[in-house]
Design an enzyme around this catalytic site. Structure first.
Site, PDB file in Angstrom:
ATOM      1  N   LYS A   1       0.832  -1.326  -0.040  1.00  0.00           N
ATOM      2  CA  LYS A   1      -0.049  -0.042   0.063  1.00  0.00           C
ATOM      3  C   LYS A   1       0.849   1.133  -0.186  1.00  0.00           C
ATOM      4  O   LYS A   1       0.554   2.275  -0.588  1.00  0.00           O
ATOM      5  CB  LYS A   1      -1.029  -0.004   1.066  1.00  0.00           C
ATOM      6  CG  LYS A   1      -2.137  -1.178   1.238  1.00  0.00           C
ATOM      7  CD  LYS A   1      -3.236  -0.791   1.795  1.00  0.00           C
ATOM      8  CE  LYS A   1      -4.297  -1.648   1.279  1.00  0.00           C
ATOM      9  NZ  LYS A   1      -5.674  -1.498   1.954  1.00  0.00           N
TER      10      LYS A   1
ATOM     11  N   LYS B   1      -6.297 -10.362  -6.350  1.00  0.00           N
ATOM     12  CA  LYS B   1      -7.272 -10.613  -5.480  1.00  0.00           C
ATOM     13  C   LYS B   1      -8.549  -9.789  -5.754  1.00  0.00           C
ATOM     14  O   LYS B   1      -8.208  -8.580  -5.928  1.00  0.00           O
ATOM     15  CB  LYS B   1      -6.734 -10.506  -4.023  1.00  0.00           C
ATOM     16  CG  LYS B   1      -7.368 -10.907  -2.930  1.00  0.00           C
ATOM     17  CD  LYS B   1      -6.961 -10.370  -1.543  1.00  0.00           C
ATOM     18  CE  LYS B   1      -6.941  -8.750  -1.464  1.00  0.00           C
ATOM     19  NZ  LYS B   1      -7.039  -8.351  -0.315  1.00  0.00           N
TER      20      LYS B   1
ATOM     21  N   LYS C   1     -12.328  -4.732  -2.317  1.00  0.00           N
ATOM     22  CA  LYS C   1     -13.378  -3.819  -2.179  1.00  0.00           C
ATOM     23  C   LYS C   1     -13.508  -2.488  -2.948  1.00  0.00           C
ATOM     24  O   LYS C   1     -14.388  -2.123  -3.780  1.00  0.00           O
ATOM     25  CB  LYS C   1     -13.467  -3.537  -0.666  1.00  0.00           C
ATOM     26  CG  LYS C   1     -14.624  -4.298   0.051  1.00  0.00           C
ATOM     27  CD  LYS C   1     -14.767  -3.453   1.472  1.00  0.00           C
ATOM     28  CE  LYS C   1     -14.283  -4.353   2.459  1.00  0.00           C
ATOM     29  NZ  LYS C   1     -12.961  -4.018   3.096  1.00  0.00           N
TER      30      LYS C   1
HETATM   31  P1  TYM Z   1     -10.942  -6.294   4.747  1.00  0.00           P
HETATM   32  O1  TYM Z   1     -12.056  -5.258   5.083  1.00  0.00           O
HETATM   33  O2  TYM Z   1      -9.956  -5.778   3.648  1.00  0.00           O
HETATM   34  O3  TYM Z   1     -11.685  -7.749   4.529  1.00  0.00           O
HETATM   35  C1  TYM Z   1     -12.889  -8.168   5.251  1.00  0.00           C
HETATM   36  C2  TYM Z   1     -12.551  -9.724   5.317  1.00  0.00           C
HETATM   37  O4  TYM Z   1     -12.784 -10.384   3.724  1.00  0.00           O
HETATM   38  C3  TYM Z   1     -11.548 -11.049   3.658  1.00  0.00           C
HETATM   39  N1  TYM Z   1     -11.434 -10.921   2.164  1.00  0.00           N
HETATM   40  C4  TYM Z   1     -11.432 -11.921   1.428  1.00  0.00           C
HETATM   41  N2  TYM Z   1     -11.611 -13.308   1.349  1.00  0.00           N
HETATM   42  C5  TYM Z   1     -11.594 -14.061   0.098  1.00  0.00           C
HETATM   43  N3  TYM Z   1     -11.154 -13.662  -0.863  1.00  0.00           N
HETATM   44  C6  TYM Z   1     -11.092 -12.001  -1.054  1.00  0.00           C
HETATM   45  N4  TYM Z   1     -10.734 -11.712  -2.299  1.00  0.00           N
HETATM   46  C7  TYM Z   1     -11.007 -11.182  -0.015  1.00  0.00           C
HETATM   47  N5  TYM Z   1     -10.777  -9.848   0.095  1.00  0.00           N
HETATM   48  C8  TYM Z   1     -11.310  -9.707   1.685  1.00  0.00           C
HETATM   49  C9  TYM Z   1     -10.341 -10.485   4.511  1.00  0.00           C
HETATM   50  O5  TYM Z   1      -9.497 -11.652   4.609  1.00  0.00           O
HETATM   51  C10 TYM Z   1     -11.305 -10.143   5.774  1.00  0.00           C
HETATM   52  O6  TYM Z   1     -11.427 -11.383   6.569  1.00  0.00           O
HETATM   53  N6  TYM Z   1      -7.701  -5.473   8.285  1.00  0.00           N
HETATM   54  C11 TYM Z   1      -8.864  -6.203   8.001  1.00  0.00           C
HETATM   55  C12 TYM Z   1     -10.016  -5.691   8.742  1.00  0.00           C
HETATM   56  C13 TYM Z   1      -9.650  -6.142  10.373  1.00  0.00           C
HETATM   57  C14 TYM Z   1      -9.670  -7.230  11.204  1.00  0.00           C
HETATM   58  C15 TYM Z   1      -9.440  -6.586  12.511  1.00  0.00           C
HETATM   59  C16 TYM Z   1      -9.915  -8.336  10.632  1.00  0.00           C
HETATM   60  C17 TYM Z   1      -9.270  -4.750  11.229  1.00  0.00           C
HETATM   61  N7  TYM Z   1      -9.145  -5.361  12.596  1.00  0.00           N
HETATM   62  C18 TYM Z   1      -9.435  -7.529  13.561  1.00  0.00           C
HETATM   63  C19 TYM Z   1      -9.985  -9.323  11.786  1.00  0.00           C
HETATM   64  C20 TYM Z   1      -9.859  -8.934  13.233  1.00  0.00           C
HETATM   65  C21 TYM Z   1      -9.197  -5.810   6.522  1.00  0.00           C
HETATM   66  O7  TYM Z   1      -8.863  -4.800   6.015  1.00  0.00           O
HETATM   67  O8  TYM Z   1     -10.248  -6.755   6.225  1.00  0.00           O
END
Ligand code: TYM
Length: 334
Positions: free
Chosen positions: A117, A198, A201
């Site tokens: 990033k 990947k 969002k």
């Molecule tokens: P985030 O918001 O990017 O994604 C949310 C969840 O979706 C999963 N994910 C995917 N799984 C499969 N294929 C994909 N293409 C895909 N894109 C996203 C992510 O693995 C995630 O589970 N840093 C984290 C948010 C966070 C968090 C936490 C997670 C903040 N604090 C504490 C767990 C525990 C994030 O950016 O997820």
């Protein structure tokens, strides 16, 4: 005495359009286990402040409410789990600061997500570097045993575990050591327009054809799948599929629950067009009830607010006890 249930914590950033990867990687796991674990699910809106892409005209709070509504629409039972907004619970950024004073800089600068990033930006906000400490705080405040996430979050959860271990060895047994829980299927869904990347969002909002939103209408789902990049051949072979077809098969697998053998019987030797139209039918069928419930929850509004207010109180209660313990261990409390 009854054994304590395993505690699960997870969160999603309100930073764009939630897509089927967020569903199969995270939400689906939360819902499947919600009655066997003690679940805490957060909308991590403070984390979303680190993304620059202006992906929506909506305010962060509106996007956060939408994400929370989606948690409920996917089937999360607010009587069984805690659902809340991160920014409403002061303990998260508070513990994050304490961790900043304890964690070596090198642990953060070597994080893959930070490297990727930060390489995309001219000016790098400090929050991009310290992001994993806020994430570790989310998890450690609640003594989470497991963190159900997609494959891309593994490194951050392992870091949270290392941080907990380091803190405990310096100050006593304060934190539970968390483990990532990554599902067998659907933990890494790739982009439909570029199957070696990947699905993400923010890109799902910016470019049509990249991803399928959980609440996309049937014609949008059909359109995106029709345009999806395939391999260079014309008929499916489950065993030797290239990235495009492998991704479509993975999505089919994650939504249908079928095994590789069942997929082979269903699709081997069939044309790519058949796979695409069967996948469209499956997604339209599985996502329709979620989409309808999502619009109902948002339109009704007051139920969602009640859930978030109740969640905030319970999250505050649990996490402020942990903060008190941390401050005591650091000899900083009166
Ligand atoms: P985030 O918001 O990017 O994604 C949310 C969840 O979706 C999963 N994910 C995917 N799984 C499969 N294929 C994909 N293409 C895909 N894109 C996203 C992510 O693995 C995630 O589970 N840093 C984290 C948010 C966070 C968090 C936490 C997670 C903040 N604090 C504490 C767990 C525990 C994030 O950016 O997820």
């Amino acid at each position: 005495m009854a054994e304590r249930k395993q505690r699960a914590f997870s969160g999603i950033q309100p930073s764009g359009k939630l897509h089927i990867g967020n569903y199969t990687g995270a939400l689906k796991q939360w819902i499947e286990t919600q009655h066997s674990v003690d679940g805490i699910y957060c909308v991590v809106d403070l984390h979303a402040l680190t993304s620059t892409e202006k992906t929506s005209e909506k305010t962060v709070v509106d996007q956060s409410r939408e994400v929370a509504a989606l948690y409920l629409a996917c089937g999360l039972d607010s009587n069984a789990s805690i659902v809340f907004l991160q920014s409403e619970v002061w303990t998260h950024p508070y513990l994050s600061w304490v961790l900043e004073t304890q964690v070596p800089l090198g642990w953060l600068s070597r994080m893959t997500q930070f490297k990727t990033k930060s390489s995309e930006r001219d000016s790098i906000p400090t929050g991009l570097l310290t992001y994993p400490l806020l994430q570790a705080s989310d998890i450690l405040l609640y003594d989470a045993d497991i963190v159900p996430v997609g494959d891309d979050q593994k490194q951050h959860i392992e870091l949270a575990r290392d941080i907990a271990q380091r803190f405990n060895s310096a100050y006593g047994e304060i934190f539970t050591l968390p483990q990532p829980k990554i599902g067998m299927d659907g933990s890494r869904i790739m982009a439909l327009d570029a199957p070696t990347e990947k699905m993400s969002k923010s890109r799902a909002l910016l470019s049509h054809g990249h991803g399928i939103g959980i609440v996309d209408e049937p014609d949008a789902i059909a359109h995106t799948i029709r345009r999806a990049v395939t391999d260079s051949g014309s008929s499916v072979s489950v065993e030797s599929a290239g990235p495009g077809i492998r991704n479509l098969l993975n999505i089919y697998k994650a939504f249908s629950g079928e095994t590789d053998n069942e997929l082979t019987t269903r699709f081997d030797g069939k044309g790519y067009g058949t796979l695409k139209s069967d996948l469209t039918d499956l997604l339209v069928e599985k996502l329709a009830p979620i989409r309808e419930e999502y619009h109902r929850v948002l339109a009704e509004g007051s139920f969602l607010d009640e859930v978030l207010s109740k969640g905030k109180e319970r999250a505050l209660q649990i996490s402020s006890e942990k903060v008190a313990l941390v401050m005591e261990s650091l000899d900083i409390s009166r």
